[in-house]
Design an enzyme around this catalytic site. Structure first.
Site, mmCIF file in Angstrom:
data_model
loop_
_atom_site.group_PDB
_atom_site.id
_atom_site.type_symbol
_atom_site.label_atom_id
_atom_site.label_comp_id
_atom_site.label_asym_id
_atom_site.label_seq_id
_atom_site.Cartn_x
_atom_site.Cartn_y
_atom_site.Cartn_z
ATOM 1 N N HIS A 164 0.626 -4.067 -3.327
ATOM 2 C CA HIS A 164 0.932 -3.542 -1.991
ATOM 3 C C HIS A 164 0.048 -4.120 -0.887
ATOM 4 O O HIS A 164 0.242 -3.816 0.289
ATOM 5 C CB HIS A 164 0.795 -2.009 -1.971
ATOM 6 C CG HIS A 164 -0.639 -1.568 -2.056
ATOM 7 N ND1 HIS A 164 -1.321 -1.506 -3.238
ATOM 8 C CD2 HIS A 164 -1.514 -1.211 -1.104
ATOM 9 C CE1 HIS A 164 -2.556 -1.124 -3.020
ATOM 10 N NE2 HIS A 164 -2.712 -0.932 -1.724
HETATM 11 C C1 UD1 Z 1 -3.104 2.174 2.588
HETATM 12 C C2 UD1 Z 1 -4.558 1.713 2.643
HETATM 13 C C3 UD1 Z 1 -4.887 0.901 1.406
HETATM 14 C C4 UD1 Z 1 -4.521 1.637 0.147
HETATM 15 C C5 UD1 Z 1 -3.072 2.038 0.212
HETATM 16 C C6 UD1 Z 1 -2.683 2.803 -1.034
HETATM 17 C C7 UD1 Z 1 -5.444 1.264 4.888
HETATM 18 C C8 UD1 Z 1 -5.874 0.196 5.805
HETATM 19 N N1 UD1 Z 1 -4.788 0.864 3.787
HETATM 20 O O1 UD1 Z 1 -2.294 1.004 2.679
HETATM 21 O O2 UD1 Z 1 -6.261 0.634 1.387
HETATM 22 O O3 UD1 Z 1 -4.756 0.808 -0.973
HETATM 23 O O4 UD1 Z 1 -2.892 2.849 1.359
HETATM 24 O O5 UD1 Z 1 -1.354 3.150 -1.056
HETATM 25 O O6 UD1 Z 1 -5.681 2.408 5.156
HETATM 26 N N2 UD1 Z 1 4.806 4.022 4.093
HETATM 27 C C9 UD1 Z 1 5.824 4.882 3.776
HETATM 28 N N3 UD1 Z 1 5.487 6.147 3.381
HETATM 29 C C10 UD1 Z 1 4.213 6.562 3.277
HETATM 30 C C11 UD1 Z 1 3.179 5.660 3.621
HETATM 31 C C12 UD1 Z 1 3.492 4.395 4.011
HETATM 32 O O7 UD1 Z 1 7.002 4.553 3.848
HETATM 33 O O8 UD1 Z 1 3.972 7.709 2.896
HETATM 34 C C13 UD1 Z 1 5.141 2.631 4.496
HETATM 35 C C14 UD1 Z 1 5.330 2.471 5.967
HETATM 36 O O9 UD1 Z 1 6.301 1.495 6.165
HETATM 37 C C15 UD1 Z 1 3.999 1.902 6.419
HETATM 38 C C16 UD1 Z 1 3.575 1.077 5.224
HETATM 39 O O10 UD1 Z 1 4.100 1.771 4.087
HETATM 40 O O11 UD1 Z 1 4.071 1.186 7.593
HETATM 41 C C17 UD1 Z 1 2.097 0.921 5.091
HETATM 42 O O12 UD1 Z 1 1.442 2.183 5.039
HETATM 43 P P1 UD1 Z 1 -0.070 2.352 5.555
HETATM 44 O O13 UD1 Z 1 -0.524 3.731 5.356
HETATM 45 O O14 UD1 Z 1 -0.216 1.730 6.876
HETATM 46 O O15 UD1 Z 1 -0.898 1.388 4.612
HETATM 47 P P2 UD1 Z 1 -0.765 1.106 3.061
HETATM 48 O O16 UD1 Z 1 -0.186 -0.249 2.881
HETATM 49 O O17 UD1 Z 1 -0.119 2.230 2.337
#
Ligand code: UD1
Length: 387
Positions: free
Chosen positions: A229
């Site tokens: 991811h």
């Molecule tokens: C975050 C953490 C990362 C961790 C990961 C575990 C930061 C910088 N990154 O990354 O260190 O390893 O979590 O999962 O804080 N999304 C959903 N549903 C959710 C959450 C996210 O659909 O519940 C999608 C959205 O499109 C979002 C993308 O995933 O834009 C990224 O989510 P985000 O929380 O920004 O970062 P992660 O890649 O999950």
């Protein structure tokens, strides 16, 4: 009240003495780190009130609710509901919504874990209000400043009052960055506390896969578990395509189970790469809960991942781990554990997988203090310093 019994007097004294510690979670890897700490803090209920804040960084049911339930974490006292956004938007929104919580609750300390945006956002708010910050999993460094987590780690550590470390190398990193050794406390790994506490309840892999028709081809100890991811792996269509092509080739030798993070799922669809994961030997799943993940991990032949937590969990379980990154902030998993860093070069990935298939992979040993008692050490320290 004019006359009070001795018990009433004691209760009143306790209420007056009782302090609040705000505990922050935001994203999936925070939940398993916080669960054992909350459990230990609750044992001290006469002295401390742990006030749990969920920033809402992860909001999908699959990324949030099942973890709370399976790990026995109480409902958060407040959910800030920030959701997704650019890093700046997300961090700024968390800060704006967190500040009034501190004004209301007036804690004696704010406890943060790991390295996600919620960790730095809440720490920044706390430091501006001169509230002590306790950082669990301090001092890890990948030396890769393109990783958002590396920035979060460095900045959080700089403003933390108490820095709890998981491996000895972290202390050296912190001292090199000018942090006094008196503020650093080596306690071990709270993620491993959760793993050891929950291993017996792990949901067997066959149970997790039972609704998938391809299950018959999957046998105990004869599959690879894949998670991916990191933005550096999934946001660039070329890198993502090469990685998925390598996985497809590997799956011809060893079936692959792939629970897909929402970020990765979105990228695969946007980049038109769905065919690469729709193969007979790849089982792609939505994100799974904690107990499902433990079950999938412990029965795997190997794990391929870009996650930080899985590098540590596989070391604890003695399962070979192939890390799809150029570096790790958790060097002990390579020096003492079962981890091999291969990066994203398809030839290196395939060679490492072949080697594990031929030799069984690195044996590894359990690092110091990864013994299930890290939270106990943290809370003993908090009691001594803050309660
Ligand atoms: C975050 C953490 C990362 C961790 C990961 C575990 C930061 C910088 N990154 O990354 O260190 O390893 O979590 O999962 O804080 N999304 C959903 N549903 C959710 C959450 C996210 O659909 O519940 C999608 C959205 O499109 C979002 C993308 O995933 O834009 C990224 O989510 P985000 O929380 O920004 O970062 P992660 O890649 O999950």
């Amino acid at each position: 009240m004019l006359f009070m019994t001795k018990i009433q007097v004691k209760d009143r004294e306790n209420t007056m003495k009782k302090k609040t510690i705000v505990c922050v979670v935001g994203a999936r890897p925070n939940f398993m780190k916080m669960a054992p700490i909350i459990k230990e803090l609750r044992i001290l209920k006469d002295y401390v009130n742990p006030y749990l804040v969920h920033t809402g960084q992860h909001y999908d049911q699959a990324m949030k609710a099942s973890f709370f339930q399976q790990l026995g974490i109480p409902e958060p006292d407040i959910d800030l509901g920030v959701g997704s956004g650019s890093h700046s938007e997300q961090t700024a929104n968390i800060m704006l919504r967190f500040e009034p919580v501190l004004d209301k609750v007036k804690p004696c300390a704010v406890l943060v874990v790991g390295d996600v945006n919620s960790t730095i956002a809440c720490s920044l708010v706390a430091v501006k209000k001169q509230i002590p910050i306790l950082h669990v999993e301090a001092g890890l460094r990948s030396r890769d400043r393109e990783m958002p987590e590396e920035i979060n780690r460095i900045l959080t550590d700089q403003i933390s009052d108490r820095l709890f470390t998981t491996e000895r190398s972290a202390e050296k990193n912190l001292i090199d960055e000018g942090i006094e050794s008196a503020r650093i406390h080596f306690v071990g790994n709270v993620m491993i506390d959760s793993l050891l506490a929950n291993l017996e309840q792990a949901i067997p892999f066959a149970e997790t896969l039972k609704s998938y028709q391809k299950i018959n081809s999957i046998q105990q100890g004869h599959y690879a578990l894949l998670t991916m991811h990191r933005p550096s792996n999934v946001d660039d269509p070329h890198i993502l395509k090469e990685l998925l092509q390598s996985i497809l080739e590997i799956s011809q030798k060893l079936p692959v189970i792939f629970p897909i993070h929402p970020r990765t799922r979105n990228r695969i669809e946007q980049d038109g790469l769905s065919d690469l994961v729709n193969s007979d030997n790849i089982i792609s799943l939505p994100p799974v809960g904690y107990l499902q993940m433990l079950g999938l991990m412990k029965s795997a032949k190997m794990v391929l991942t870009d996650s930080g937590g899985l590098q540590e969990e596989t070391t604890s379980l003695g399962i070979p781990c192939v890390t799809l990154r150029e570096n790790t902030e958790r060097p002990i998993t390579v020096e003492q554990g079962t981890n091999t860093i291969v990066g994203t070069d398809p030839e290196k990935i395939k060679a490492c997988v072949d080697d594990i298939l031929a030799t069984g992979g690195k044996l590894g040993r359990i690092p110091e203090y990864w013994d299930g008692k890290a939270a106990l050490r943290i809370v003993a320290d908090i009691k001594r310093l803050y309660l």
